[in-house]
Design a protein around this motif. Structure first.
Motif, PDB file in Angstrom:
ATOM      1  N   LEU A   1       0.843  -1.185   0.000  1.00  0.00           N
ATOM      2  CA  LEU A   1       0.000   0.000   0.000  1.00  0.00           C
ATOM      3  C   LEU A   1       0.878   1.233   0.000  1.00  0.00           C
ATOM      4  CD1 LEU A   1      -3.190   0.728   1.826  1.00  0.00           C
ATOM      5  CD2 LEU A   1      -1.257   2.189   2.377  1.00  0.00           C
ATOM      6  N   LYS A   2       0.511   2.207  -0.831  1.00  0.00           N
ATOM      7  CA  LYS A   2       1.231   3.478  -0.861  1.00  0.00           C
ATOM      8  C   LYS A   2       0.221   4.612  -0.881  1.00  0.00           C
ATOM      9  CE  LYS A   2       5.469   1.740  -2.517  1.00  0.00           C
ATOM     10  NZ  LYS A   2       6.698   2.007  -3.179  1.00  0.00           N
ATOM     11  N   LEU A   3       0.622   5.716  -0.288  1.00  0.00           N
ATOM     12  CA  LEU A   3      -0.225   6.895  -0.190  1.00  0.00           C
ATOM     13  C   LEU A   3      -0.070   7.735  -1.448  1.00  0.00           C
ATOM     14  CD1 LEU A   3      -2.041   8.600   1.673  1.00  0.00           C
ATOM     15  CD2 LEU A   3       0.029   9.534   2.684  1.00  0.00           C
ATOM     16  N   GLY A   4      -1.177   8.189  -1.996  1.00  0.00           N
ATOM     17  CA  GLY A   4      -1.138   9.007  -3.204  1.00  0.00           C
ATOM     18  C   GLY A   4      -1.931  10.294  -3.036  1.00  0.00           C
ATOM     19  N   GLU A   5      -2.012  11.075  -4.116  1.00  0.00           N
ATOM     20  CA  GLU A   5      -2.787  12.318  -4.187  1.00  0.00           C
ATOM     21  C   GLU A   5      -2.305  13.335  -3.157  1.00  0.00           C
ATOM     22  OE1 GLU A   5      -4.079  14.987  -4.815  1.00  0.00           O
ATOM     23  OE2 GLU A   5      -5.970  14.552  -5.694  1.00  0.00           O
ATOM     24  N   PHE A   6      -1.304  14.094  -3.554  1.00  0.00           N
ATOM     25  CA  PHE A   6      -0.691  15.061  -2.651  1.00  0.00           C
ATOM     26  C   PHE A   6      -1.091  16.499  -2.972  1.00  0.00           C
ATOM     27  CE2 PHE A   6       1.807  11.303  -2.198  1.00  0.00           C
ATOM     28  CZ  PHE A   6       2.188  11.307  -0.874  1.00  0.00           C
ATOM     29  N   SER A   7      -2.192  16.715  -3.676  1.00  0.00           N
ATOM     30  CA  SER A   7      -2.557  18.071  -4.081  1.00  0.00           C
ATOM     31  C   SER A   7      -3.001  18.946  -2.920  1.00  0.00           C
ATOM     32  CB  SER A   7      -3.664  18.026  -5.139  1.00  0.00           C
ATOM     33  OG  SER A   7      -4.857  17.512  -4.582  1.00  0.00           O
ATOM     34  N   LYS A   8      -3.418  18.361  -1.810  1.00  0.00           N
ATOM     35  CA  LYS A   8      -3.886  19.158  -0.675  1.00  0.00           C
ATOM     36  C   LYS A   8      -2.888  19.176   0.473  1.00  0.00           C
ATOM     37  CE  LYS A   8      -8.656  18.263  -1.679  1.00  0.00           C
ATOM     38  NZ  LYS A   8      -9.668  19.238  -1.444  1.00  0.00           N
ATOM     39  N   THR A   9      -1.664  18.750   0.220  1.00  0.00           N
ATOM     40  CA  THR A   9      -0.679  18.753   1.301  1.00  0.00           C
ATOM     41  C   THR A   9      -0.426  20.172   1.770  1.00  0.00           C
ATOM     42  OG1 THR A   9       1.149  18.808  -0.255  1.00  0.00           O
ATOM     43  CG2 THR A   9       0.498  16.653   0.583  1.00  0.00           C
ATOM     44  N   PHE A  10      -0.029  20.279   3.007  1.00  0.00           N
ATOM     45  CA  PHE A  10       0.189  21.579   3.615  1.00  0.00           C
ATOM     46  C   PHE A  10       1.485  21.537   4.398  1.00  0.00           C
ATOM     47  CE2 PHE A  10      -0.159  24.204   7.440  1.00  0.00           C
ATOM     48  CZ  PHE A  10      -0.360  25.448   6.871  1.00  0.00           C
ATOM     49  N   SER A  11       2.315  22.510   4.185  1.00  0.00           N
ATOM     50  CA  SER A  11       3.506  22.658   5.022  1.00  0.00           C
ATOM     51  C   SER A  11       3.552  24.111   5.458  1.00  0.00           C
ATOM     52  CB  SER A  11       4.772  22.273   4.273  1.00  0.00           C
ATOM     53  OG  SER A  11       4.954  23.099   3.153  1.00  0.00           O
ATOM     54  N   GLY A  12       3.663  24.312   6.730  1.00  0.00           N
ATOM     55  CA  GLY A  12       3.676  25.685   7.231  1.00  0.00           C
ATOM     56  C   GLY A  12       3.688  25.705   8.736  1.00  0.00           C
ATOM     57  N   ASP A  13       3.566  26.883   9.284  1.00  0.00           N
ATOM     58  CA  ASP A  13       3.554  27.061  10.728  1.00  0.00           C
ATOM     59  C   ASP A  13       2.206  26.678  11.300  1.00  0.00           C
ATOM     60  OD1 ASP A  13       6.122  28.084  10.603  1.00  0.00           O
ATOM     61  OD2 ASP A  13       5.390  30.129  10.276  1.00  0.00           O
ATOM     62  N   GLU A  14       2.195  26.359  12.585  1.00  0.00           N
ATOM     63  CA  GLU A  14       0.945  26.016  13.247  1.00  0.00           C
ATOM     64  C   GLU A  14      -0.040  27.172  13.182  1.00  0.00           C
ATOM     65  OE1 GLU A  14       1.403  24.482  17.173  1.00  0.00           O
ATOM     66  OE2 GLU A  14       2.735  22.879  16.526  1.00  0.00           O
ATOM     67  N   ASP A  15       0.432  28.405  13.087  1.00  0.00           N
ATOM     68  CA  ASP A  15      -0.456  29.561  12.996  1.00  0.00           C
ATOM     69  C   ASP A  15      -1.280  29.546  11.719  1.00  0.00           C
ATOM     70  OD1 ASP A  15       0.695  30.416  15.346  1.00  0.00           O
ATOM     71  OD2 ASP A  15       2.122  31.748  14.344  1.00  0.00           O
ATOM     72  N   ASP A  16      -0.802  28.857  10.690  1.00  0.00           N
ATOM     73  CA  ASP A  16      -1.491  28.823   9.398  1.00  0.00           C
ATOM     74  C   ASP A  16      -2.556  27.747   9.319  1.00  0.00           C
ATOM     75  OD1 ASP A  16       0.211  30.831   8.563  1.00  0.00           O
ATOM     76  OD2 ASP A  16       1.665  29.423   7.734  1.00  0.00           O
ATOM     77  N   TRP A  17      -2.689  26.896  10.333  1.00  0.00           N
ATOM     78  CA  TRP A  17      -3.620  25.773  10.262  1.00  0.00           C
ATOM     79  C   TRP A  17      -5.062  26.214  10.100  1.00  0.00           C
ATOM     80  CZ3 TRP A  17      -3.304  20.343  10.497  1.00  0.00           C
ATOM     81  CH2 TRP A  17      -2.013  19.860  10.422  1.00  0.00           C
ATOM     82  N   GLU A  18      -5.413  27.370  10.626  1.00  0.00           N
ATOM     83  CA  GLU A  18      -6.790  27.837  10.521  1.00  0.00           C
ATOM     84  C   GLU A  18      -7.169  28.144   9.085  1.00  0.00           C
ATOM     85  OE1 GLU A  18      -7.382  31.115  13.150  1.00  0.00           O
ATOM     86  OE2 GLU A  18      -6.343  30.112  14.777  1.00  0.00           O
ATOM     87  N   GLU A  19      -6.207  28.443   8.249  1.00  0.00           N
ATOM     88  CA  GLU A  19      -6.475  28.908   6.894  1.00  0.00           C
ATOM     89  C   GLU A  19      -6.370  27.810   5.836  1.00  0.00           C
ATOM     90  OE1 GLU A  19      -3.821  32.116   6.228  1.00  0.00           O
ATOM     91  OE2 GLU A  19      -4.259  33.026   8.161  1.00  0.00           O
ATOM     92  N   ILE A  20      -6.126  26.562   6.214  1.00  0.00           N
ATOM     93  CA  ILE A  20      -5.861  25.550   5.189  1.00  0.00           C
ATOM     94  C   ILE A  20      -7.107  24.875   4.660  1.00  0.00           C
ATOM     95  CG2 ILE A  20      -3.539  25.100   6.002  1.00  0.00           C
ATOM     96  CD1 ILE A  20      -4.569  22.543   7.281  1.00  0.00           C
ATOM     97  N   HIS A  21      -8.267  25.095   5.263  1.00  0.00           N
ATOM     98  CA  HIS A  21      -9.494  24.484   4.757  1.00  0.00           C
ATOM     99  C   HIS A  21      -9.952  25.256   3.530  1.00  0.00           C
ATOM    100  CE1 HIS A  21     -13.245  22.357   4.685  1.00  0.00           C
ATOM    101  NE2 HIS A  21     -13.868  23.509   4.621  1.00  0.00           N
ATOM    102  N   ASP A  22     -10.221  24.561   2.449  1.00  0.00           N
ATOM    103  CA  ASP A  22     -10.736  25.248   1.263  1.00  0.00           C
ATOM    104  C   ASP A  22     -12.018  24.586   0.792  1.00  0.00           C
ATOM    105  OD1 ASP A  22     -10.055  22.969  -0.203  1.00  0.00           O
ATOM    106  OD2 ASP A  22      -8.163  23.811  -0.889  1.00  0.00           O
ATOM    107  N   GLU A  23     -12.644  25.172  -0.197  1.00  0.00           N
ATOM    108  CA  GLU A  23     -13.947  24.705  -0.680  1.00  0.00           C
ATOM    109  C   GLU A  23     -13.878  23.309  -1.293  1.00  0.00           C
ATOM    110  OE1 GLU A  23     -16.822  26.222  -0.097  1.00  0.00           O
ATOM    111  OE2 GLU A  23     -15.638  27.670   1.031  1.00  0.00           O
ATOM    112  N   GLY A  24     -12.695  22.861  -1.716  1.00  0.00           N
ATOM    113  CA  GLY A  24     -12.572  21.558  -2.350  1.00  0.00           C
ATOM    114  C   GLY A  24     -12.521  20.395  -1.380  1.00  0.00           C
TER     115      GLY A  24
END
Length: 114
Positions: free
Chosen positions: A73-96
């Motif tokens: 088993l391997k993990l795929g589909e990395f289009s929604k990956t997020f790398s950033g500071d913990e302060d940015d976590w509130e902003e990572i949710h999008d309509e998709g």
């Protein structure tokens, strides 16, 4: 520039395999326990490694790819990956995003990673 290289896995996604098995059997399909545990272990290792660099944000059966023999088993589909500071976590949710698969801490207003 970073690049992401995918390996072709002929088994399809876990979602596809279980759906096809359900059509074949006429009822919900369950993989053998040892195989399911192996898949979980492989997913855990992938997420553990990925966590050092980014958050995947879209782990679901359709994004878990299997080898033709259904053992790898391997993990795929990395289009929604997020790398950033913990302060940015509130902003990572999008309509998709699918609310069915979004982590509770992402849905909670003002909550960061737990």
């Amino acid at each position: 520039m970073p690049a992401l290289v995918y390996e072709y896995l002929g088994g399809g996604s876990v979602e596809f395999v279980l759906f096809e098995k359900r059509k074949e059997l006429g009822k919900a399909a369950k993989p053998p326990l040892l195989l399911a545990l192996s898949w979980c272990s492989q997913l855990f290792r992938a997420l553990e490694h990925l966590q050092k660099f980014r958050s995947h944000r879209d782990v679901k059966l359709a994004n878990l790819m299997l080898s033709a023999d259904l053992k790898t088993l391997k993990l795929g589909e990395f289009s929604k990956t997020f790398s950033g500071d913990e302060d940015d976590w509130e902003e990572i949710h999008d309509e998709g995003d699918s609310f069915r698969f979004v982590a509770p801490e992402v849905l909670a207003v003002g909550a960061g990673p737990v």
